[in-house]
Scaffold this motif. Structure first.
Motif, PDB file in Angstrom:
ATOM      1  N   ARG A  90       1.873   0.806  10.553  1.00 52.56           N
ATOM      2  CA  ARG A  90       1.056   1.944  10.981  1.00 52.56           C
ATOM      3  C   ARG A  90       0.407   1.664  12.335  1.00 52.56           C
ATOM      4  O   ARG A  90       0.274   2.552  13.178  1.00 52.56           O
ATOM      5  CB  ARG A  90       0.039   2.295   9.899  1.00 52.56           C
ATOM      6  N   GLU A  91       0.030   0.400  12.556  1.00 54.98           N
ATOM      7  CA  GLU A  91      -0.542   0.060  13.872  1.00 54.98           C
ATOM      8  C   GLU A  91       0.534   0.135  14.966  1.00 54.98           C
ATOM      9  O   GLU A  91       0.256   0.572  16.085  1.00 54.98           O
ATOM     10  CB  GLU A  91      -1.195  -1.320  13.823  1.00 54.98           C
ATOM     11  N   ASP A 106       0.843  -1.191   0.000  1.00 57.36           N
ATOM     12  CA  ASP A 106       0.000   0.000   0.000  1.00 57.36           C
ATOM     13  C   ASP A 106       0.882   1.246   0.000  1.00 57.36           C
ATOM     14  O   ASP A 106       1.890   1.306   0.707  1.00 57.36           O
ATOM     15  CB  ASP A 106      -0.885   0.022   1.257  1.00 57.36           C
ATOM     16  N   SER A 116      -4.436   4.446  13.175  1.00 57.24           N
ATOM     17  CA  SER A 116      -3.415   3.905  12.261  1.00 57.24           C
ATOM     18  C   SER A 116      -3.581   4.463  10.847  1.00 57.24           C
ATOM     19  O   SER A 116      -2.594   4.598  10.123  1.00 57.24           O
ATOM     20  CB  SER A 116      -3.447   2.375  12.257  1.00 57.24           C
ATOM     21  N   ASP A 117      -4.802   4.823  10.443  1.00 56.23           N
ATOM     22  CA  ASP A 117      -4.956   5.354   9.077  1.00 56.23           C
ATOM     23  C   ASP A 117      -4.650   6.850   8.992  1.00 56.23           C
ATOM     24  O   ASP A 117      -4.779   7.443   7.921  1.00 56.23           O
ATOM     25  CB  ASP A 117      -6.342   5.035   8.502  1.00 56.23           C
ATOM     26  N   GLN A 137       0.428   3.968   1.435  1.00 56.03           N
ATOM     27  CA  GLN A 137       0.491   4.590   2.761  1.00 56.03           C
ATOM     28  C   GLN A 137       1.288   3.744   3.755  1.00 56.03           C
ATOM     29  O   GLN A 137       1.423   4.142   4.919  1.00 56.03           O
ATOM     30  CB  GLN A 137      -0.913   4.880   3.287  1.00 56.03           C
ATOM     31  N   SER A 180       2.584  -0.357   5.275  1.00 52.88           N
ATOM     32  CA  SER A 180       1.951  -1.588   5.738  1.00 52.88           C
ATOM     33  C   SER A 180       1.074  -1.304   6.957  1.00 52.88           C
ATOM     34  O   SER A 180       1.388  -0.445   7.787  1.00 52.88           O
ATOM     35  CB  SER A 180       3.004  -2.638   6.085  1.00 52.88           C
ATOM     36  N   THR A 181      -0.018  -2.041   7.049  1.00 49.45           N
ATOM     37  CA  THR A 181      -0.932  -1.893   8.186  1.00 49.45           C
ATOM     38  C   THR A 181      -0.192  -2.175   9.492  1.00 49.45           C
ATOM     39  O   THR A 181      -0.365  -1.455  10.485  1.00 49.45           O
ATOM     40  CB  THR A 181      -2.117  -2.863   8.024  1.00 49.45           C
TER      41      THR A 181
END
Lengths: 416, 416
Positions: free
Chosen positions: A82-83, A74, A98-99, A76, A78-79
């Motif tokens: 960001r988490e 992504d 996280s977003d 933005q 990796s999830t």
């Protein structure tokens, strides 16, 4: 007939670090047997800690097998990363979803690109002195007039002077401005904004619907619990501030390349719909960027693990011990030193009201130490030099000893 | 009061790939037991070859030792990598100096950012169909009007139609334009410009002092020796063309992130001084970028080694065998197929004059295969779908078999 963006022509020609390098090389050519000590450029020098190295190797291994290979991620980031960042802020009681994080290849690109969210006619305020990228990106975007040698700055920019009596952190502007760049802990002065100082800017921005672009790339160097590590520790900052940060100085990723930017959902401009700036930055990153390297992101995730954090903070403590050694040594040499307690930079007043480049030359030629002239960061840097605490311990100690042994004599000669 | 860049609002809302994903997810929810086959997004799937993996590990190891650790590198990329690229072009008899290369974190960012070199009032010509980034970056920069549903494009952009009778590569514009984006081998059509076709654009650009931004990210997929792999095989192109390229599809670096752009010293615009565009791009990269990841650059150097090149070309041959399997299968199913011989994309005419999204839906719902509707790349893509040859062999064969077994029946039903 393609026409070129003439704003590039406005950029002040001599970029600071090339000129530093040129003078050092010129002296070395004159005196090839002299060993020069470097206290100049803010580049990390210590190896990456074991758990980061392990994560980088593991990701490379994953890329070597069909079952674990991955391509585009992504834009933005990796999830998982960001988490993890959301958790990192939560550990200092700041709630960021996280977003609201956008993983980048480093703070510099974001610092330069964020202005793209705004119209060309926005008025920009910049700390003086400041990291040159804030200014130069706005010059290229056409938000300034030409460079004016008399004022030592660009027309149409609002310079926020950092004075000694305010701890080198400026007061909010008196006039109305639209975008404000702040950096704390500051490069070059090493000054860290207090809660009150940051609050005054957040109050100003909310009152004027201005947007603060807050560069916190050195936040991990803050050890004083009474100093804010993020602008979001100030209530209401999520309505008026974008924060930039980086793994570069946090974890030695200057070459690996990884950073992050927070654009809150609640951020507002004069004419924006709710959540619009957040959505625009997402769209911007999807168009102009293709995600940070997945290897670097795997390293970043390891940085934010319990073990990784401890290891990275040990490296930061090492640099901060360098800073202490430098500060003590320079004080013993009679110099007045600021910064270097919650930042890896020391801001040193030149003796005898010397100009920055003159003291730079004296330190280079008489003490054999390379520093960075403060005037290169803006007119308020005149009369100061920046010293960086990045370096191997032995090299730092040698540089400081060289100043201690030679400075007094060099200044005496100057006096005669 | 900060004001937002309203050009972001002009961007056509529905981005292609999210809509593809939405329809696929919706169908999967309706029919959870159906296995969907992917022939859609252009993302690499095969692991990195051994000598690249070895180089990545070696660089990570180097970062773990004080003696070999390195931080910030040059913004334009390492000298070794730029010299290796110069050698890579020399192997096809094209002379490019190492300082004309600018290493980036991938072609997408450069494709989006290069427009920053030019004034806002430059007229832009774009291939139709085209990769959306060329258009969207110019929308954000303010070079277009609003999106017009009737023409299926933006006002003030000049669309260069790629028609079947010209092999889907356009002719130079009849009107005067300033910037021209070309992509060959083309994404989405898989068309490759001939020497004559490229020469016609170089002639046009030199006559009109226009600048061509030439995206050659799929050049390594060209096996026909009669097709140009770089625009600099056309004499005079160094006066009018910037070339973008990437390790993404060349070496599976879609996630690792590495690319390069060539801005020749001889490049000219209407009002530029000699060498000025080259210098401006250097200054731009020094301000808005901080160099590609040093780990990725070490991998790129390994790609360009003799062993690395052979290994990467074996992976490309694997994808091109996928393309052959797809082409044969689709032809057996009665479809008309273009591209896929010197490019990893196949451009498939919809049967019975179906619209792109209708055929996409039929392939999804009846054949259980995800593709990409050609109309998402521009109005001239209407009536086509794009199929990607990236994927594991077994998955590709299953997808093709699924089309072969079900398409005829699905089209019959449609006819009734």
């Amino acid at each position: 007939m393609a026409r070129i963006n003439g704003n590039f022509r406005k950029l002040a020609a001599g970029y600071l670090f090339p000129e530093v390098a040129r003078r050092a090389a010129s002296f070395q050519k004159e005196q090839p047997n002299v060993k020069l000590h470097k206290l100049g450029i803010g580049n990390t020098t210590e190896p990456l800690p074991p758990s980061i190295i392990e994560a980088l190797h593991a990701k490379v291994d994953a890329l070597s097998h069909a079952a674990t290979y991955s391509g585009y991620g992504d834009e933005q980031g990796s999830t998982a990363l960001r988490e993890a960042l959301s958790g990192y802020y939560r550990s200092i009681n700041v709630q960021i979803q996280s977003d609201e994080f956008f993983i980048s290849d480093g703070a510099k690109a974001d610092a330069a690109n964020l202005q793209q969210l705004f119209t060309e006619d926005c008025t920009v305020a910049i700390q003086n002195p400041a990291y040159p990228v804030y200014v130069d990106s706005n010059v290229v975007a056409g938000r300034t007039g030409s460079y004016n040698d008399l004022i030592g700055g660009y027309r149409n920019l609002v310079y926020l002077d950092g004075r000694e009596e305010d701890g080198f952190f400026p007061k909010p502007p008196k006039e109305k401005v639209d975008l404000i760049y702040l950096c704390s802990p500051n490069n070059p002065t090493g000054a860290v904004a207090t809660f009150d100082q940051l609050r005054s800017f957040v109050d100003y921005a909310r009152a004027h619907k201005a947007v603060i672009i807050y560069d916190a790339a050195y936040a991990e160097y803050i050890s004083d619990p009474n100093l804010p590590k993020t602008i979001y520790q100030i209530p209401g900052a999520d309505e008026c501030a974008i924060e930039i940060n980086s793994f570069s100085k946090f974890a030695g990723f200057t070459g690996v390349r990884l950073g992050w930017t927070i654009v809150p959902h609640r951020l507002l401009a004069e004419d924006s719909q709710p959540d619009e700036l957040h959505k625009f930055w997402f769209r911007r990153q999807c168009t102009f960027f293709n995600g940070a390297s997945n290897i670097a992101q795997a390293g970043g995730l390891a940085v934010l693990s319990e073990g990784g954090l401890a290891e990275c903070r040990a490296v930061i403590a090492y640099y901060m011990e360098n800073a202490r050694i430098i500060r003590e040594g320079l004080k013993r040499s009679g110099l007045t030193v600021f910064g270097g307690d919650n930042a890896p930079y020391l801001w040193v007043k030149t003796p005898k009201r010397m100009r920055s480049w003159d003291f730079f030359d004296l330190l280079l030629r008489q003490c054999h130490v390379i520093t960075t002239p403060g005037s290169g960061f803006g007119s308020c840097g005149e009369g100061y030099i920046r010293i960086s605490a990045f370096g191997h311990r032995e090299a730092i100690a040698e540089a400081v000893a060289s100043i201690e042994h030679t400075l007094a004599k060099a200044l005496e000669v100057l006096h005669e």
